[in-house]
Structure formats: C-alpha cells, structure tokens
Design an enzyme around this catalytic site. Structure first.
Site, PDB file in Angstrom:
ATOM      1  CG  HIS A  59      -2.162   0.814   1.069  1.00 55.70           C
ATOM      2  ND1 HIS A  59      -2.191   2.001   0.361  1.00 55.70           N
ATOM      3  CD2 HIS A  59      -3.420   0.649   1.555  1.00 55.70           C
ATOM      4  CE1 HIS A  59      -3.408   2.521   0.429  1.00 55.70           C
ATOM      5  NE2 HIS A  59      -4.171   1.728   1.130  1.00 55.70           N
ATOM      6  CG  ASP A  61     -10.899  -2.528 -24.603  1.00 53.53           C
ATOM      7  OD1 ASP A  61     -10.683  -3.764 -24.613  1.00 53.53           O
ATOM      8  OD2 ASP A  61     -11.308  -1.904 -25.591  1.00 53.53           O
TER       9      ASP A  61
END
Length: 496
Positions: A174, A426
C-alpha cells in the site's frame, strides 16, 4: 544469528540504487499494514507476456520507476525506498508469475467460485475463496515486512490462465499508491498495451513529498475543522480501541462481496432526489440545486443496512468514515494538475458522517444520503483538509487519522474505487484468440484482497460493471453476514 532465531536476514543494499525516504502518507501502520491484490476477471484468454511487457514498460518510463522500487530498513530503523538504477533480468521492474491451470474456470476449485451478478442485493461470494489465485498458494499477506527481507519489487503481476477465462491480479504494497493512484497505474498500463505511450503523463517527482507542509504543519490551517469539537480524547480513544480495535485485530471475521443491481440502487437514488427536491420546494429553495451522486446513495444505503441489521441502541452514535483523495483539493497548490503530472502515491483525507442509530433506522434514506453529501462537501475543501491534519498532529497517535465521534461509537468505513475505472479497462490487445472481433475486452468481475489488517465494516466499492451493477466488499465479525443478508432481503421486499 538471524537464522538461529528463525528470522530472515536483511537484504544487502545495492550501492547504485537511488534511495528515497517514505512520504508522510506512506510512513504509517495504516498503510504499511496492508499488502493489496486486485483481481480482474476476463471472459477471454489473454496473453500473459503482453500484459507483463506492458506493465514493465510503464514502470521503466521516466518518473514511474518508483513502482519498481524495493523497500529497505536503514541503520536508524526507518524504512526507505531503494530504486534500481537499471532494471535487469535479475532485478526486474515488477514481480511476475503466470499459472496456466489447463482447465476451464468452472473446473477449478477456486475459480469456480467467481460470482455472477445477482438480481437483488445479496452477498454473492467470499473474496477470500479466490485468495490462492490472488497470491501464491498458501501465502497470506503479512504487511510491509514481507517486502523488507527480499529484493521484491513493490508492484507485482500474477496471471491465472484458464481455457475460457483469465484472472489478472495486480499486487502491491500500500505504500506505493492508493485507489486514485491505482487509476493512473492501470490507465498507463492500458495505454502501453494499446501502443499509446504518448498519452502517458510523467508523474510528480518522487524525490520530495508534496504533502510535507500538511505533515509538519509548516503551513498553518486557516480555519477550524467543522468537527473539531467532536474529536475523541485519550480516554475515549482507549475505549474505542478496546471495542473496534478488538474486533479488527482479534475476533474472527468473514469476508463478503455484495452485488447491488442497477434495478435496485437507481430507483433508490431517484426516490431520494425526488424527496429532497420536494423538501427544498417546501422551504422555498431552488430544487434544481439538490444533488446526490451514486456513491452518496450507496454509502447511505450500506450504513443503513449495517445499523439496522445489528439492532443498535437508538442513542448509539454511528460514525461513517469516507476516504477522499486530497488531489483535487490541492491541485495547483501542492501538486500540479493530474492531467499534467499525476501524483502516483498515497494522498487521502476523510469525511466523517456522525448520526445516531435511531435516526438511521427511523428516517428515510434520502435524509442519510443528504448527510453524506453534506459531509463530503463541507469537509472536502483544501482548508478543511488542512484543519483535519492539524487535528491529526495534535492527536499525536502516530496514525494519519483523527478519531472523531465518541468512544462507544459504531464505526463504518468506506473507500470508493469507482474513479479508478477498473471495470472500464479494455485489454483487447492482449487477447490470444483473434476470432472475438473488435469488441472491448473488459473485466466481468473485480475484487480485492488485502491483509493482514482487516477493519470490520470497512467497505470497498469496487465499481460498476457494464450492466450497471455495483460491487462492494467488506469484512464483518464472524456470524454477522447472515444478519446483514436478512436486512438486505427485507429492504428488497419493501422496495418491490
């Protein structure tokens, strides 16, 4: 001696590495306590090498090298970034693994549990059932210490191939970035895949911390925080820690993924806006100024369901903590515009909604959604963020948060990842089978796994799929998911 006591020895320092200190938002247990994995499920067979080369190519670009950095502890015990001067086969830009399972997803013991959308709000799966796809089998994240004893890049990619699906997993510690930082990473990754390198901006320089003024208070806050009088004192923090902290660190928990169909949440949003506009007309105000987002209604609805499922005392305080990015508030000030030089790191603030359990249970959802919107509007300004971190410094807890409410409150957290656009990615250029035409190749399912710190009732909104369904996950104390599902069912029956 390290081997004698079962400890891993420290990794040798490479003299040519560029060494940088951790920034303010990176240097806290709240961030360092979580290794993250986001799983993107595609109903296509993707080429793992194309995915790897695209992500590696991004990290090798000027300004992005920090994502290929390693984490080390110096002689003073402070964690630092060690960024290779050059990425090589021996010291790659990213961690990478590929597993070809050689079967359909439905035949695999974990992948067969990938959920389908539901027609009503429901817990549809346990994200931890896919943990052995998200991580190496048997591995469970131990926080930043997992990165301190190896030459492991802070960013990793794991690709699980099936004969009919691909599960693409982005892994990171993180300290590397938060949800909006992830947006810049996945957008850059996608652009590399599509050959659109010219569209990738160069991030802010990692050498200096742009939020240093907030961390050290060198720039004085210009106003008091709107909830300054609700900050919890030492006794209250101890009481809160014994309750919420015990739930988070000690009690057994179950993870859960909830699907919220558009056919359910959109009518709730429209009804709430209609009610608030009617109230505005009654007060002689302009109804066109009434505004709620999809996130507002999801946050309010989730808070309402959690509170009512737990049978709380009406006078118990409920604190909804909503994570917010600081980027928009400080663009043109501490950081440049994201379109010019995005800040790929951690930069988060909080909006806190304080309400009673009785009000949540008795008042309409539109009322609670308005409290959420009001909190975000009021507490999301530059001046209020500065005032909030002035409270953080005054609290002196070592955490980048101020505890607001009271020691006996019920805490419900929210982190909305919708802006990261995970469902909008995509990856068509990575398809192995050309017969699928020019149709987009978007994830049909997204989930996250993290650990070892797992806050109770900390909800991650993963985003909205192409059918309009929202997906949100959280850990709850073991046994509480059944009660929450009963509440979801009750809400659905009332709505229809």
């Amino acid at each position: 001696m390290d081997y004698l006591f079962g400890r891993k020895p420290a990794v040798k320092v490479v003299p040519t590495d560029r060494v940088l200190p951790l920034h303010f938002f990176e240097d806290s247990p709240l961030v360092q306590g979580n290794n993250m994995a986001v799983s993107l499920v595609f109903d296509s067979v993707l080429d793992p090498e194309k995915l790897r080369l695209a992500l590696e190519g991004l990290v090798k670009r000027p300004g992005w090298e920090k994502l290929g950095g390693r984490l080390r502890t110096n002689g003073a015990g402070k964690i630092e970034w060690h960024i290779p001067n050059e990425f090589t086969r021996e010291r790659p830009a990213i961690g990478f693994s590929h597993v070809d399972h050689g079967m359909s997803a439905a035949s695999h013991p974990a992948a067969c549990k990938i959920p389908q959308p539901s027609t009503r709000p429901a817990r549809v799966s346990d994200p931890d059932d896919l943990a052995d796809l998200a991580w190496e089998p048997g591995y469970r994240p131990g926080g930043i210490k997992d990165y301190l004893t190896s030459d492991r890049p802070v960013l990793g990619l794991r690709v699980n191939s099936f004969t009919d699906k691909t599960v693409v997993v982005l892994q990171w510690q993180h300290v590397a970035f938060d949800a909006l930082g992830m947006q810049y990473v996945v957008e850059g990754w996608s652009n590399m895949l599509w050959g659109k390198e010219a569209d990738i901006p160069t991030p802010c320089d990692a050498k200096s911390d742009p939020f240093d003024a907030i961390a050290k208070g060198t720039r004085t806050a210009t106003e008091q925080h709107v909830l300054a009088d609700r900050r919890v004192g030492l006794v209250g923090i101890l009481r809160w820690g014994l309750g919420y902290g015990f739930d988070m660190l000690v009690r057994a928990k179950d993870n859960g993924m909830v699907c919220i169909p558009e056919t359910y949440w959109r009518p709730q949003l429209e009804k709430a806006v209609e009610e608030l506009r009617a109230e505005a007309v009654g007060r002689g105000e302009d109804p066109s100024k009434v505004f709620l987002t999809e996130g507002d209604i999801l946050t309010a609805w989730t808070m309402s369901c959690v509170v009512r499922s737990m049978g709380m005392s009406p006078d118990r305080l409920v604190a909804g903590s909503i994570a917010m990015s600081l980027r928009k508030a400080f663009e043109g000030d501490l950081i440049p515009a994201s379109t010019e030089r995005p800040y790929v790191g951690n930069a988060f603030g909080w909006a806190n909604v304080l309400v009673s359990a009785g009000d949540v249970s008795s008042k309409p959802l539109s009322w609670l959604a308005r409290q959420v919107r009001k909190a975000i509007n009021e507490q999301g300004t530059r001046a209020q963020h500065e005032a909030y971190y002035a409270m953080v410094r005054a609290s002196n807890t070592g955490l980048p948060i101020a505890i607001i409410g009271n020691g006996g409150m019920a805490q419900i957290g929210f982190s909305n990842w919708s802006k990261a656009g995970l469902f909008d990615l995509d990856f068509a250029p990575a398809r192995r089978h050309a017969g699928e035409g020019d149709a987009p190749c978007r994830p049909c399912y997204v989930q996250e796994n993290h650990g070892p710190i797992k806050p109770v009732d900390g909800f991650f909104v993963l985003g909205k799929d192409d059918k309009g369904n929202y997906w949100t996950s959280a850990c709850k104390v073991k046994g509480q998911w059944a009660e929450l599902q009963k509440q979801l069912d009750k809400d659905f029956e009332v709505a229809v």
